[in-house]
Write a protein that holds these residues in place. Sequence first.
Motif, short mmCIF file in Angstrom:
data_model
loop_
_atom_site.label_atom_id
_atom_site.label_comp_id
_atom_site.label_asym_id
_atom_site.label_seq_id
_atom_site.Cartn_x
_atom_site.Cartn_y
_atom_site.Cartn_z
N THR A 225 0.83 -1.20 0.00
CA THR A 225 0.00 0.00 0.00
C THR A 225 0.87 1.25 0.00
N ALA A 226 0.58 2.15 -0.91
CA ALA A 226 1.26 3.45 -0.91
C ALA A 226 0.70 4.29 0.23
N LEU A 227 1.54 4.59 1.21
CA LEU A 227 1.10 5.33 2.39
C LEU A 227 1.34 6.83 2.27
N ARG A 240 6.64 5.98 0.69
CA ARG A 240 6.50 5.21 1.92
C ARG A 240 5.44 4.12 1.69
N LEU A 241 5.81 2.88 1.98
CA LEU A 241 4.94 1.75 1.67
C LEU A 241 4.55 1.00 2.93
N GLY A 242 3.33 0.48 2.93
CA GLY A 242 2.91 -0.50 3.91
C GLY A 242 3.08 -1.88 3.31
N LEU A 243 3.91 -2.72 3.95
CA LEU A 243 4.25 -4.01 3.36
C LEU A 243 4.55 -5.02 4.46
N ASP A 244 3.94 -6.18 4.38
CA ASP A 244 4.18 -7.27 5.34
C ASP A 244 3.98 -6.82 6.78
N ILE A 247 6.41 -0.87 7.63
CA ILE A 247 6.54 0.30 6.76
C ILE A 247 7.94 0.29 6.16
N ARG A 248 8.00 0.48 4.84
CA ARG A 248 9.27 0.57 4.14
C ARG A 248 9.32 1.88 3.38
N GLU A 249 10.50 2.46 3.27
CA GLU A 249 10.73 3.64 2.47
C GLU A 249 11.65 3.28 1.31
N VAL A 250 11.24 3.67 0.10
CA VAL A 250 12.02 3.37 -1.09
C VAL A 250 12.28 4.69 -1.82
N ARG A 251 13.51 4.89 -2.27
CA ARG A 251 13.89 6.14 -2.90
C ARG A 251 13.83 6.03 -4.42
N ALA A 252 13.56 7.16 -5.06
CA ALA A 252 13.57 7.25 -6.52
C ALA A 252 14.75 8.12 -6.95
N ARG A 253 15.61 7.56 -7.80
CA ARG A 253 16.76 8.34 -8.26
C ARG A 253 16.34 9.46 -9.21
N HIS A 254 15.29 9.21 -9.98
CA HIS A 254 14.84 10.21 -10.95
C HIS A 254 13.46 10.76 -10.59
N GLU A 255 12.44 9.90 -10.57
CA GLU A 255 11.07 10.40 -10.39
C GLU A 255 10.18 9.37 -9.70
N VAL A 256 9.11 9.88 -9.13
CA VAL A 256 7.97 9.08 -8.70
C VAL A 256 6.82 9.42 -9.63
N VAL A 257 6.13 8.40 -10.11
CA VAL A 257 4.96 8.59 -10.97
C VAL A 257 3.75 8.04 -10.23
#
Length: 518
Positions: A225-227, A240-244, A247-257
């Motif tokens: 889930t996108a939090l 920021r994601l809801g997973l298992d 909460i996990r944070e994942v970075r984008a080097r260029h962009e988020v769409v």
Amino acid sequence: MLCDAADTLETAYDVIVAGAGTGGCVVAGRLAQAGLSVLLVEAGPPDTAEPAIADAGAWVGLLGGPCDWGYAYAPSPAVADRAIAIPRGRVLGGSSSINAMLWNRGHPSDYDGWAAAGATGWDFAAVLPYFKRAEDWEGGETPLRGAGGPLRIETSADPHPVAAALLAGATELGMPILADANGPDNAGAALANLNKRGARRWSVVDGYVRPLAGDPNLTVLTGATALGLLLAGTACTGLRLGLDGGIREVRARHEVVLALGAIGTPALLMRSGIGDPADLARLGIATRHALPGIGRNLQDHPLLMGINFSARAPLGPVRDNGGGAQLNWRSRAGLRAPDLHAFVVQGSHAGPEIAATADLSGPVFAVSPGLMGSTGIGSLRLESAEPDGAVTLRPNFLTEPADRAALAGAIDTILALAETAAFRDLGAVPLTPARRLRPAEAEAFLARACSTFFHTCGTCAMGTGPAAVVDPALNLHGVAGLRIADASVMPTIPTGNTQAAVVMIAERAAAFVRDAAG
């Protein structure tokens, strides 16, 4: 690569695509093909978890089930105080995995209207190459149609008797028969364009994601889930994601769409502190960036369920998507494009209020009209800052007198079909309504029969004015590294089913991101 566990995630990707629906799968597939590392995030399960998704004729049974978000439009007096279900796919492929597979661009002038409304560079001539890029049209490439693209587009090889009757009946009423529903003009009757291959649905997963199985550039994460967005000043840096259960944070080097759809995208933006400051303050959310247009401008097409007919004898098993033919016409002279649309249903088509007024058992079929030129404008209101909090959706169906007048006239047009030789050959007898309606009766029927085509859009509109949310390159105004590629960016609703337009938007979004990434 398909993954559903936190320990398979990397800490950063070139591009993160939030929402693996119609727009998200297109963007992710195209960018992975271009050599960028892409994380595609979906809250629901893989589309293989529900076998009925692949069956082109089984889509109705998916609505309201575990692959549907379960949204509804709020009750209003104009629709007899009924809540109206608005199915949205919660599964890999999103609504492309549960919809009726209709592939209609609308009228070319729709996109000229986008450009005039501030979406510079989105006129029909500019967007046509992106429509064509997506298509594998059964008729091969033409100046208006594409061939060899990811999405197979077909018409019925053996139209159902009701579909054939619509074409013949329209001819008797003096309406043209179109060789292609997506030709230079869409006024008239035609066999429906469907994104299917034979009896199998051909979704954006089939076209853009499944062919990349094993490609290390594409990571597909389901059950996540996108939090919220990760923001550093006026730049978006990740998700920021809801997973298992964590909460996990994942970075984008260029962009988020963002491709969470016209409901999910504005909701995530507001929960991340981007929106109208007054709305955010009401929810206790600190404003990170003020964009008052988020959640405004909600548009959809009202549909009447349903104008049902009894038949003399059973008409055979369901074919294609349960329909197969459509009709577009103008409610009055002088309109730039047809504003009324109808499609056939190979069975009954009615909500409980209308179904209670007649016996719809036995051999029954429907021709269901709707308003593709609707003028009602609604809104999305966030009711909670929590990730699973409620939203209130108000499309404002039937609030405009012109919309009610057009739909009342559509009832008469469909009942006129019952008087044609083609419908008499089926033994067609009107059931709901059973006869032409007086004005007050038509108003009551509209209120009880009004439903939706599932075309929610416009809640993060593209343009350059003060109410615009994204610019003509789909960048969020005032926030770097963040684009939107879904139906929310449409400044005005096209006069057709929105699936094809969303794919076109996503094809163009992928080109923008690829070019920006170098």
